[in-house]
Scaffold this motif. Structure first.
Motif, PDB file in Angstrom:
ATOM      1  N   MET A  75      11.288  -6.065  -0.055  1.00  0.00           N
ATOM      2  CA  MET A  75      10.879  -5.222  -1.184  1.00  0.00           C
ATOM      3  C   MET A  75       9.714  -5.854  -1.944  1.00  0.00           C
ATOM      4  O   MET A  75       8.733  -5.166  -2.281  1.00  0.00           O
ATOM      5  CB  MET A  75      12.065  -5.004  -2.128  1.00  0.00           C
ATOM      6  CG  MET A  75      13.126  -4.064  -1.596  1.00  0.00           C
ATOM      7  SD  MET A  75      14.589  -3.993  -2.674  1.00  0.00           S
ATOM      8  CE  MET A  75      13.862  -3.404  -4.206  1.00  0.00           C
ATOM      9  N   LEU A  76       9.804  -7.154  -2.202  1.00  0.00           N
ATOM     10  CA  LEU A  76       8.729  -7.822  -2.932  1.00  0.00           C
ATOM     11  C   LEU A  76       7.466  -7.906  -2.084  1.00  0.00           C
ATOM     12  O   LEU A  76       6.349  -7.697  -2.583  1.00  0.00           O
ATOM     13  CB  LEU A  76       9.178  -9.220  -3.359  1.00  0.00           C
ATOM     14  CG  LEU A  76       8.209  -9.995  -4.260  1.00  0.00           C
ATOM     15  CD1 LEU A  76       7.805  -9.169  -5.471  1.00  0.00           C
ATOM     16  CD2 LEU A  76       8.823 -11.318  -4.703  1.00  0.00           C
ATOM     17  N   HIS A  77       7.640  -8.188  -0.795  1.00  0.00           N
ATOM     18  CA  HIS A  77       6.481  -8.235   0.103  1.00  0.00           C
ATOM     19  C   HIS A  77       5.770  -6.886   0.139  1.00  0.00           C
ATOM     20  O   HIS A  77       4.535  -6.816   0.048  1.00  0.00           O
ATOM     21  CB  HIS A  77       6.936  -8.641   1.507  1.00  0.00           C
ATOM     22  CG  HIS A  77       5.834  -8.658   2.507  1.00  0.00           C
ATOM     23  ND1 HIS A  77       5.999  -8.255   3.814  1.00  0.00           N
ATOM     24  CD2 HIS A  77       4.523  -9.000   2.393  1.00  0.00           C
ATOM     25  CE1 HIS A  77       4.854  -8.363   4.453  1.00  0.00           C
ATOM     26  NE2 HIS A  77       3.944  -8.812   3.623  1.00  0.00           N
ATOM     27  N   GLN A  78       6.518  -5.810   0.258  1.00  0.00           N
ATOM     28  CA  GLN A  78       5.912  -4.481   0.297  1.00  0.00           C
ATOM     29  C   GLN A  78       5.275  -4.112  -1.043  1.00  0.00           C
ATOM     30  O   GLN A  78       4.311  -3.344  -1.081  1.00  0.00           O
ATOM     31  CB  GLN A  78       6.959  -3.438   0.693  1.00  0.00           C
ATOM     32  CG  GLN A  78       7.380  -3.524   2.148  1.00  0.00           C
ATOM     33  CD  GLN A  78       6.188  -3.428   3.098  1.00  0.00           C
ATOM     34  OE1 GLN A  78       5.287  -2.605   2.911  1.00  0.00           O
ATOM     35  NE2 GLN A  78       6.176  -4.284   4.115  1.00  0.00           N
ATOM     36  N   HIS A  79       5.794  -4.670  -2.117  1.00  0.00           N
ATOM     37  CA  HIS A  79       5.179  -4.435  -3.426  1.00  0.00           C
ATOM     38  C   HIS A  79       3.771  -5.028  -3.456  1.00  0.00           C
ATOM     39  O   HIS A  79       2.830  -4.398  -3.965  1.00  0.00           O
ATOM     40  CB  HIS A  79       6.048  -5.059  -4.520  1.00  0.00           C
ATOM     41  CG  HIS A  79       5.640  -4.686  -5.912  1.00  0.00           C
ATOM     42  ND1 HIS A  79       5.632  -3.389  -6.379  1.00  0.00           N
ATOM     43  CD2 HIS A  79       5.208  -5.458  -6.958  1.00  0.00           C
ATOM     44  CE1 HIS A  79       5.230  -3.363  -7.634  1.00  0.00           C
ATOM     45  NE2 HIS A  79       4.958  -4.608  -8.013  1.00  0.00           N
ATOM     46  N   PHE A  80       3.619  -6.228  -2.911  1.00  0.00           N
ATOM     47  CA  PHE A  80       2.288  -6.829  -2.810  1.00  0.00           C
ATOM     48  C   PHE A  80       1.392  -6.012  -1.879  1.00  0.00           C
ATOM     49  O   PHE A  80       0.216  -5.773  -2.182  1.00  0.00           O
ATOM     50  CB  PHE A  80       2.389  -8.268  -2.302  1.00  0.00           C
ATOM     51  CG  PHE A  80       2.737  -9.274  -3.364  1.00  0.00           C
ATOM     52  CD1 PHE A  80       1.805  -9.646  -4.320  1.00  0.00           C
ATOM     53  CD2 PHE A  80       3.993  -9.854  -3.408  1.00  0.00           C
ATOM     54  CE1 PHE A  80       2.114 -10.577  -5.304  1.00  0.00           C
ATOM     55  CE2 PHE A  80       4.320 -10.783  -4.389  1.00  0.00           C
ATOM     56  CZ  PHE A  80       3.382 -11.145  -5.335  1.00  0.00           C
ATOM     57  N   GLN A  81       1.940  -5.590  -0.746  1.00  0.00           N
ATOM     58  CA  GLN A  81       1.139  -4.826   0.211  1.00  0.00           C
ATOM     59  C   GLN A  81       0.685  -3.493  -0.381  1.00  0.00           C
ATOM     60  O   GLN A  81      -0.451  -3.056  -0.154  1.00  0.00           O
ATOM     61  CB  GLN A  81       1.942  -4.597   1.498  1.00  0.00           C
ATOM     62  CG  GLN A  81       2.225  -5.855   2.306  1.00  0.00           C
ATOM     63  CD  GLN A  81       0.974  -6.457   2.927  1.00  0.00           C
ATOM     64  OE1 GLN A  81      -0.056  -5.806   3.045  1.00  0.00           O
ATOM     65  NE2 GLN A  81       1.055  -7.717   3.332  1.00  0.00           N
ATOM     66  N   TRP A  96       2.034  -1.853 -11.958  1.00  0.00           N
ATOM     67  CA  TRP A  96       2.445  -2.695 -10.825  1.00  0.00           C
ATOM     68  C   TRP A  96       2.933  -4.053 -11.316  1.00  0.00           C
ATOM     69  O   TRP A  96       3.960  -4.562 -10.854  1.00  0.00           O
ATOM     70  CB  TRP A  96       1.256  -2.868  -9.880  1.00  0.00           C
ATOM     71  CG  TRP A  96       1.545  -3.725  -8.688  1.00  0.00           C
ATOM     72  CD1 TRP A  96       2.022  -3.317  -7.476  1.00  0.00           C
ATOM     73  CD2 TRP A  96       1.379  -5.151  -8.598  1.00  0.00           C
ATOM     74  NE1 TRP A  96       2.166  -4.397  -6.636  1.00  0.00           N
ATOM     75  CE2 TRP A  96       1.780  -5.531  -7.298  1.00  0.00           C
ATOM     76  CE3 TRP A  96       0.932  -6.125  -9.483  1.00  0.00           C
ATOM     77  CZ2 TRP A  96       1.749  -6.858  -6.866  1.00  0.00           C
ATOM     78  CZ3 TRP A  96       0.906  -7.449  -9.055  1.00  0.00           C
ATOM     79  CH2 TRP A  96       1.306  -7.806  -7.758  1.00  0.00           C
ATOM     80  N   PHE A  97       2.212  -4.639 -12.252  1.00  0.00           N
ATOM     81  CA  PHE A  97       2.567  -5.956 -12.779  1.00  0.00           C
ATOM     82  C   PHE A  97       3.905  -5.910 -13.510  1.00  0.00           C
ATOM     83  O   PHE A  97       4.738  -6.814 -13.356  1.00  0.00           O
ATOM     84  CB  PHE A  97       1.465  -6.447 -13.715  1.00  0.00           C
ATOM     85  CG  PHE A  97       1.762  -7.780 -14.350  1.00  0.00           C
ATOM     86  CD1 PHE A  97       1.516  -8.955 -13.668  1.00  0.00           C
ATOM     87  CD2 PHE A  97       2.294  -7.850 -15.628  1.00  0.00           C
ATOM     88  CE1 PHE A  97       1.799 -10.191 -14.247  1.00  0.00           C
ATOM     89  CE2 PHE A  97       2.576  -9.072 -16.215  1.00  0.00           C
ATOM     90  CZ  PHE A  97       2.329 -10.249 -15.519  1.00  0.00           C
ATOM     91  N   ASN A  98       4.131  -4.882 -14.303  1.00  0.00           N
ATOM     92  CA  ASN A  98       5.390  -4.773 -15.037  1.00  0.00           C
ATOM     93  C   ASN A  98       6.581  -4.644 -14.088  1.00  0.00           C
ATOM     94  O   ASN A  98       7.653  -5.201 -14.343  1.00  0.00           O
ATOM     95  CB  ASN A  98       5.339  -3.580 -15.988  1.00  0.00           C
ATOM     96  CG  ASN A  98       4.422  -3.828 -17.173  1.00  0.00           C
ATOM     97  OD1 ASN A  98       4.185  -4.971 -17.562  1.00  0.00           O
ATOM     98  ND2 ASN A  98       3.886  -2.756 -17.746  1.00  0.00           N
ATOM     99  N   THR A  99       6.396  -3.904 -12.996  1.00  0.00           N
ATOM    100  CA  THR A  99       7.462  -3.798 -12.000  1.00  0.00           C
ATOM    101  C   THR A  99       7.733  -5.144 -11.350  1.00  0.00           C
ATOM    102  O   THR A  99       8.888  -5.528 -11.122  1.00  0.00           O
ATOM    103  CB  THR A  99       7.082  -2.767 -10.920  1.00  0.00           C
ATOM    104  OG1 THR A  99       6.866  -1.496 -11.535  1.00  0.00           O
ATOM    105  CG2 THR A  99       8.184  -2.641  -9.875  1.00  0.00           C
ATOM    106  N   LEU A 100       6.662  -5.879 -11.054  1.00  0.00           N
ATOM    107  CA  LEU A 100       6.811  -7.212 -10.471  1.00  0.00           C
ATOM    108  C   LEU A 100       7.569  -8.135 -11.412  1.00  0.00           C
ATOM    109  O   LEU A 100       8.536  -8.803 -11.007  1.00  0.00           O
ATOM    110  CB  LEU A 100       5.428  -7.796 -10.165  1.00  0.00           C
ATOM    111  CG  LEU A 100       5.389  -9.243  -9.663  1.00  0.00           C
ATOM    112  CD1 LEU A 100       5.945  -9.326  -8.249  1.00  0.00           C
ATOM    113  CD2 LEU A 100       3.968  -9.797  -9.716  1.00  0.00           C
ATOM    114  N   LYS A 101       7.144  -8.178 -12.659  1.00  0.00           N
ATOM    115  CA  LYS A 101       7.703  -9.126 -13.627  1.00  0.00           C
ATOM    116  C   LYS A 101       9.120  -8.761 -14.054  1.00  0.00           C
ATOM    117  O   LYS A 101       9.994  -9.645 -14.124  1.00  0.00           O
ATOM    118  CB  LYS A 101       6.792  -9.192 -14.855  1.00  0.00           C
ATOM    119  CG  LYS A 101       7.307 -10.108 -15.958  1.00  0.00           C
ATOM    120  CD  LYS A 101       6.372 -10.099 -17.162  1.00  0.00           C
ATOM    121  CE  LYS A 101       6.905 -10.990 -18.281  1.00  0.00           C
ATOM    122  NZ  LYS A 101       6.004 -10.977 -19.465  1.00  0.00           N
TER     123      LYS A 101
END
Length: 275
Positions: A52-58, A22-27
C-alpha cells in the motif's frame, strides 16, 4: 505528441494541491499503519501494508507525469517546496540518489553488526533492545546478504550512468535555446513583432525536450524504488519504506523547518565550532 500535450489547456488544479493531499495521507494514514504492522502484524498483513505504501509513492510519480505534460514549469520551479526540501530536488522532485543512499545507510549500519563473539540468542535480545521490534524485523537490517548488497551495487552503477546523461540533455536543451534565440535576435535586428514568434517557437522546442527529460527522470525514480522493494524481504522493505516516508515527513516538520530558517550561519561558509 509531447508538443501537442504541452499546448493543451492547463489543468485548473495546481499540483501543489494534489501534493498536499498525498502528503497528508502519507503522514496521517499510511505511515502510522505501517508502523503498527511492523510491530504487531503477521507477515501477510505487513506485506499488504508495505505494498500500500509502495503504491502510494508510485501513484505520486504517475501524477507527476501528468502534471508535467500539462505544465512543466510548476514542477521545475516549485515555489511550494520549503527551504529544507529544495536542496534535495533534481528535475522537479527528490533526487534518485536519495533512495539508494538511504538504502545503503539502512543496510550498512556497522555499529550494529553482530560480533564474532555474540551468540544468536544475544543478537536476538540486542535487536529487541535497540529496535524494540520483533526479531524477524530487526535481523534483516543487521545481516544483509551478499546477494542483496551486489544488487544495490548494480542499482547505484546504473544511476551513475543515467543521471549524468539526463543532466547533459538538460544542458544541451538550454544551450540550444540560448543559441537559437541569440542568432534569430541578430537576424531580426531586435524587431519585437518578428522576434516574438521566433522566441516562442524556440522556447516551445526547449520545453518539449524538458518534458521528455522530466518524464525520463521520473521513470528512473519509479524504477529505482520498485527495484529496491523487489530485492528486499518484506521486513527490509517495511523498514526501508518507513524510513523513506519519515524522511519526507521530517522535512516538513514545522519545528525543524523553523530552526533551519532561523539559522544565522550561512550554509556555504565553513564554521568553526568553539571548544
Amino acid at each position: 505528441m509531447l508538443k501537442a500535450l504541452f499546448t493543451r489547456k492547463k489543468s485548473s488544479r495546481p499540483f501543489k494541491d494534489y501534493h498536499s493531499e498525498w502528503f497528508n495521507t502519507l503522514k496521517n494514514a499510511l505511515l502510522p499503519l505501517l508502523r503498527r504492522s511492523i510491530s504487531d502484524s503477521a507477515p501477510t498483513i505487513l506485506s499488504t501494508h508495505v505494498e500500500m505504501l509502495h503504491q502510494h509513492f508510485q501513484s505520486y510519480y504517475q501524477a507527476l507525469d501528468l502534471a508535467a505534460c500539462n505544465d512543466i514549469a510548476q514542477l521545475l520551479f516549485p515555489d511550494w517546496r520549503n527551504s529544507l526540501e529544495k536542496p534535495f530536488l533534481w528535475l522537479g522532485d527528490f533526487h534518485p540518489y536519495l533512495f539508494t543512499n538511504l538504502l545503503r545507510s539502512f543496510l550498512e549500519d556497522t555499529d550494529e553488526e553482530q560480533t564474532d563473539d555474540e551468540t544468536e540468542d544475544e543478537t536476538r535480545e540486542n535487536c529487541k533492545y535497540f529496535y524494540d521490534k520483533p526479531w524477524q524485523v530487526a535481523m534483516p537490517r543487521r545481516a544483509p546478504s551478499k546477494i542483496l548488497m551486489a544488487r544495490v551495487d548494480q542499482i547505484e552503477c546504473a544511476l551513475r550512468l543515467m543521471v549524468p546523461a539526463l543532466v547533459d540533455r538538460v544542458r544541451n536543451a538550454q544551450a540550444g535555446l540560448v543559441q537559437r534565440v541569440a542568432e534569430n535576435w541578430v537576424l531580426c535586428q531586435g524587431r519585437k513583432e518578428v522576434v516574438r514568434p521566433v522566441i516562442g517557437e524556440a522556447v516551445a522546442a526547449e520545453m518539449e525536450e524538458m518534458v521528455s527529460v522530466f518524464l525520463d527522470a521520473n521513470r528512473l525514480r519509479r524504477s529505482i524504488l520498485a527495484e529496491i522493494v523487489s530485492i528486499t524481504s518484506v521486513y527490509q522493505a517495511a523498514l526501508y519504506l518507513e524510513g523513506l516516508a519519515q524522511f519526507f515527513v521530517g522535512l516538513r516538520e514545522p519545528e525543524l523547518l523553523a530552526q533551519f530558517e532561523s539559522c544565522k550561519i550561512p550554509l556555504n561558509i565553513p564554521s568553526r565550532i568553539a571548544l
